[in-house]
Design a protein around this motif. Structure first.
Motif, PDB file in Angstrom:
ATOM      1  N   SER A 297       0.723  -1.106   0.129  1.00 47.15           N
ATOM      2  CA  SER A 297      -0.064  -0.131   0.055  1.00 47.15           C
ATOM      3  C   SER A 297       0.871   1.271   0.041  1.00 47.15           C
ATOM      4  CB  SER A 297      -0.834   0.028   1.239  1.00 47.15           C
ATOM      5  OG  SER A 297      -1.734   1.099   1.336  1.00 47.15           O
ATOM      6  N   PHE A 298       0.855   1.849  -1.073  1.00 50.37           N
ATOM      7  CA  PHE A 298       1.699   3.034  -1.166  1.00 50.37           C
ATOM      8  C   PHE A 298       0.649   4.412  -1.225  1.00 50.37           C
ATOM      9  CE2 PHE A 298       4.979   0.409  -3.419  1.00 50.37           C
ATOM     10  CZ  PHE A 298       6.001   0.682  -2.677  1.00 50.37           C
ATOM     11  N   SER A 299       1.194   5.384  -0.935  1.00 50.26           N
ATOM     12  CA  SER A 299       0.612   6.842  -0.864  1.00 50.26           C
ATOM     13  C   SER A 299       1.761   7.876  -1.143  1.00 50.26           C
ATOM     14  CB  SER A 299      -0.185   7.077   0.106  1.00 50.26           C
ATOM     15  OG  SER A 299      -0.892   8.326   0.055  1.00 50.26           O
ATOM     16  N   PRO A 300       2.022   8.389  -2.180  1.00 51.02           N
ATOM     17  CA  PRO A 300       1.116   8.258  -3.572  1.00 51.02           C
ATOM     18  C   PRO A 300       0.967   6.849  -4.024  1.00 51.02           C
ATOM     19  CG  PRO A 300       2.493  10.189  -3.827  1.00 51.02           C
ATOM     20  CD  PRO A 300       2.974   9.298  -2.606  1.00 51.02           C
TER      21      PRO A 300
ATOM     22  N   GLY B  60       5.783  11.243 -21.711  1.00 51.74           N
ATOM     23  CA  GLY B  60       4.790  11.779 -20.781  1.00 51.74           C
ATOM     24  C   GLY B  60       3.865  10.899 -20.004  1.00 51.74           C
ATOM     25  N   ALA B  61       4.551   9.588 -19.746  1.00 45.62           N
ATOM     26  CA  ALA B  61       3.853   8.691 -18.856  1.00 45.62           C
ATOM     27  C   ALA B  61       3.821   9.136 -17.373  1.00 45.62           C
ATOM     28  CB  ALA B  61       4.656   7.377 -18.704  1.00 45.62           C
ATOM     29  N   ASN B  62       2.767   9.186 -16.672  1.00 46.71           N
ATOM     30  CA  ASN B  62       2.686   9.426 -15.399  1.00 46.71           C
ATOM     31  C   ASN B  62       2.816   8.396 -14.353  1.00 46.71           C
ATOM     32  OD1 ASN B  62       2.186  11.053 -13.082  1.00 46.71           O
ATOM     33  ND2 ASN B  62      -0.181  10.866 -13.122  1.00 46.71           N
ATOM     34  N   ILE B  63       4.038   8.111 -14.197  1.00 42.41           N
ATOM     35  CA  ILE B  63       4.690   6.929 -13.547  1.00 42.41           C
ATOM     36  C   ILE B  63       5.358   7.304 -12.103  1.00 42.41           C
ATOM     37  CG2 ILE B  63       5.887   4.897 -13.511  1.00 42.41           C
ATOM     38  CD1 ILE B  63       5.122   4.632 -16.298  1.00 42.41           C
ATOM     39  N   VAL B  64       5.082   6.750 -10.896  1.00 45.02           N
ATOM     40  CA  VAL B  64       5.816   6.889  -9.930  1.00 45.02           C
ATOM     41  C   VAL B  64       7.418   6.142  -9.849  1.00 45.02           C
ATOM     42  CG1 VAL B  64       5.779   6.850  -7.519  1.00 45.02           C
ATOM     43  CG2 VAL B  64       3.743   7.605  -8.501  1.00 45.02           C
ATOM     44  N   THR B  65       8.384   6.642  -9.834  1.00 48.96           N
ATOM     45  CA  THR B  65       9.420   5.942  -9.618  1.00 48.96           C
ATOM     46  C   THR B  65      10.537   6.224  -8.482  1.00 48.96           C
ATOM     47  OG1 THR B  65      10.771   7.734 -11.276  1.00 48.96           O
ATOM     48  CG2 THR B  65       9.476   5.685 -12.316  1.00 48.96           C
ATOM     49  N   GLU B  66       9.839   6.996  -7.515  1.00 44.39           N
ATOM     50  CA  GLU B  66      10.862   7.442  -6.473  1.00 44.39           C
ATOM     51  C   GLU B  66      11.382   6.143  -5.587  1.00 44.39           C
ATOM     52  OE1 GLU B  66      12.720   9.972  -3.645  1.00 44.39           O
ATOM     53  OE2 GLU B  66      11.505  10.335  -5.516  1.00 44.39           O
ATOM     54  N   GLN B  67      10.511   5.188  -5.833  1.00 47.68           N
ATOM     55  CA  GLN B  67      10.913   3.844  -5.022  1.00 47.68           C
ATOM     56  C   GLN B  67      12.021   3.015  -5.468  1.00 47.68           C
ATOM     57  OE1 GLN B  67       8.228   4.503  -6.708  1.00 47.68           O
ATOM     58  NE2 GLN B  67       7.411   2.829  -7.711  1.00 47.68           N
TER      59      GLN B  67
ATOM     60  N   ARG C 203       2.818   6.700   3.094  1.00 45.89           N
ATOM     61  CA  ARG C 203       2.487   5.049   3.272  1.00 45.89           C
ATOM     62  C   ARG C 203       3.106   4.145   2.328  1.00 45.89           C
ATOM     63  NH1 ARG C 203       0.314   1.448   6.878  1.00 45.89           N
ATOM     64  NH2 ARG C 203      -1.200   0.026   6.033  1.00 45.89           N
ATOM     65  N   SER C 204       3.797   3.019   3.059  1.00 47.02           N
ATOM     66  CA  SER C 204       4.342   2.019   2.413  1.00 47.02           C
ATOM     67  C   SER C 204       4.255   0.885   3.181  1.00 47.02           C
ATOM     68  CB  SER C 204       5.871   2.341   2.082  1.00 47.02           C
ATOM     69  OG  SER C 204       6.651   2.870   3.299  1.00 47.02           O
ATOM     70  N   ALA C 205       3.301   0.190   3.012  1.00 55.11           N
ATOM     71  CA  ALA C 205       3.009  -0.897   4.138  1.00 55.11           C
ATOM     72  C   ALA C 205       2.862  -2.307   3.459  1.00 55.11           C
ATOM     73  CB  ALA C 205       1.982  -0.606   5.044  1.00 55.11           C
ATOM     74  N   HIS C 206       3.248  -3.492   3.927  1.00 53.43           N
ATOM     75  CA  HIS C 206       2.944  -4.611   3.061  1.00 53.43           C
ATOM     76  C   HIS C 206       1.303  -5.214   3.555  1.00 53.43           C
ATOM     77  CE1 HIS C 206       7.028  -5.366   2.404  1.00 53.43           C
ATOM     78  NE2 HIS C 206       7.315  -5.153   3.877  1.00 53.43           N
ATOM     79  N   GLY C 207       0.646  -5.813   2.411  1.00 52.48           N
ATOM     80  CA  GLY C 207      -0.406  -6.422   2.356  1.00 52.48           C
ATOM     81  C   GLY C 207      -0.088  -8.086   1.820  1.00 52.48           C
ATOM     82  N   ILE C 208      -0.565  -8.933   2.676  1.00 54.86           N
ATOM     83  CA  ILE C 208       0.118 -10.267   2.492  1.00 54.86           C
ATOM     84  C   ILE C 208      -1.191 -11.277   2.344  1.00 54.86           C
ATOM     85  CG2 ILE C 208       1.641 -12.277   2.379  1.00 54.86           C
ATOM     86  CD1 ILE C 208       3.706  -9.957   3.904  1.00 54.86           C
ATOM     87  N   ILE C 209      -1.558 -12.114   1.302  1.00 51.16           N
ATOM     88  CA  ILE C 209      -2.312 -13.058   1.482  1.00 51.16           C
ATOM     89  C   ILE C 209      -1.340 -14.424   1.236  1.00 51.16           C
ATOM     90  CG2 ILE C 209      -4.165 -14.229   0.444  1.00 51.16           C
ATOM     91  CD1 ILE C 209      -5.092 -11.800  -0.993  1.00 51.16           C
ATOM     92  N   THR C 210      -1.661 -15.404   2.258  1.00 44.87           N
ATOM     93  CA  THR C 210      -0.748 -16.370   2.409  1.00 44.87           C
ATOM     94  C   THR C 210      -1.711 -17.787   2.308  1.00 44.87           C
ATOM     95  OG1 THR C 210       0.813 -15.365   3.889  1.00 44.87           O
ATOM     96  CG2 THR C 210       0.874 -17.629   3.909  1.00 44.87           C
ATOM     97  N   ALA C 211      -1.175 -18.833   1.923  1.00 46.76           N
ATOM     98  CA  ALA C 211      -1.647 -20.313   1.765  1.00 46.76           C
ATOM     99  C   ALA C 211      -0.868 -21.216   2.117  1.00 46.76           C
ATOM    100  CB  ALA C 211      -2.337 -20.448   0.403  1.00 46.76           C
ATOM    101  N   LYS C 212      -0.925 -21.943   3.228  1.00 50.94           N
ATOM    102  CA  LYS C 212      -0.009 -22.573   3.920  1.00 50.94           C
ATOM    103  C   LYS C 212      -0.505 -24.004   4.342  1.00 50.94           C
ATOM    104  CE  LYS C 212       2.038 -20.024   6.998  1.00 50.94           C
ATOM    105  NZ  LYS C 212       2.989 -19.624   7.886  1.00 50.94           N
ATOM    106  N   ILE C 213       0.614 -24.880   4.404  1.00 45.80           N
ATOM    107  CA  ILE C 213       0.190 -26.424   5.131  1.00 45.80           C
ATOM    108  C   ILE C 213       0.966 -26.322   6.131  1.00 45.80           C
ATOM    109  CG2 ILE C 213       0.257 -28.841   4.511  1.00 45.80           C
ATOM    110  CD1 ILE C 213      -0.451 -28.214   1.757  1.00 45.80           C
ATOM    111  N   THR C 214       0.777 -26.825   7.192  1.00 46.92           N
ATOM    112  CA  THR C 214       1.416 -27.248   8.564  1.00 46.92           C
ATOM    113  C   THR C 214       1.166 -28.688   8.950  1.00 46.92           C
ATOM    114  OG1 THR C 214       1.060 -24.962   9.084  1.00 46.92           O
ATOM    115  CG2 THR C 214       1.808 -26.477  10.965  1.00 46.92           C
TER     116      THR C 214
END
Length: 232
Positions: free
Chosen positions: A45-48, A155-162, A214-225
């Motif tokens: 999740s980035f802002s911008p 003219g591409a409006n692309i964020v490259t700061e990262q 804002r620069s925060a992880h969002g993670i969907i995990t599928a796992k077997i234990t």
């Protein structure tokens, strides 16, 4: 940042004190350990905002679980894991298919989970996991392809700061939760689970003078234990 720290600390404290409240109902002392493995579908999740698609990574490690009681039909306990987990993001621009950028971030993640289950002692159970999670960045790498300078010049409006930007904060924390099914047998316990992690921390600095708020992880995990009982 102070509010996020307070929330993270409170969640961690609540998970660590779960066993203290396991004093009602049918007492149990079931301790099990084992291994887990699966895949992550990562985004950030980035802002911008930064356009991206899910980045696949691996997730695996060791698990320890303590079942403290059965309260009516609900089995109550706590679980902790220590996992190697790949996070990050994969930038995707439909109008510019010749360029790509991927950042892969390798973490040691430690979730502290409440374990609530319903079902038979031997056989199939349905369970819910929820609690805080902390993580420590081990390393990161990036892969960039295509002529970005030409695309932006056109003219591409692309964020490259990262791009090429070092990670400022190597400590990560947030909340995680999920659900799954467990098959309990004489040979051990087999769990299949889906889980989601929502980071409360930012891995880039987010003061007023910084580019990203804002620069925060969002993670969907599928796992077997797989767990085997040390104490029943």
């Amino acid at each position: 940042m102070k509010l996020k720290t307070i929330i993270g600390t409170a969640l961690l404290a609540s998970a660590c004190t779960l066993p203290a409240y396991a004093q009602v109902g049918e007492q149990r002392h079931n301790f099990a350990v084992g291994i887990n493995g699966g895949i992550n579908l990562n985004s950030v999740s980035f802002s911008p905002s930064v356009k991206q698609k899910n980045l696949m990574g691996i997730n695996g490690g060791v698990t320890a679980r303590y079942i403290s009681e059965k309260y009516f039909s609900m089995i109550c306990g706590a679980q902790i894991e220590v996992n190697f987990s790949q996070h990050g993001w994969d930038e995707y621009y439909q109008d510019y298919p010749t360029i790509s950028y991927t950042r892969t971030m390798n973490y040691i993640d430690i979730p502290f989970l409440a374990h609530l289950a319903f079902g038979k002692d031997r056989g199939l159970q349905f369970f819910i996991h929820a609690g805080p999670q902390i993580g420590f960045l081990l390393s990161d790498s990036e892969k960039i392809d295509g002529n970005w300078e030409e695309v932006i010049a056109n003219g591409a409006n692309i964020v490259t700061e990262q791009h090429g930007k070092p990670i400022d904060n190597k400590f990560d924390y947030g909340i995680t939760g999920g659900a799954g099914i467990e098959l309990r047998t004489k040979a051990g316990n087999f769990l299949v689970e889906g889980r989601y992690y929502y980071a409360l921390s930012d891995f880039y600095n987010s003061t007023k003078k910084d580019y990203f708020s804002r620069s925060a992880h969002g993670i969907i995990t599928a796992k077997i234990t797989y767990l085997f009982d040390l104490k029943k």
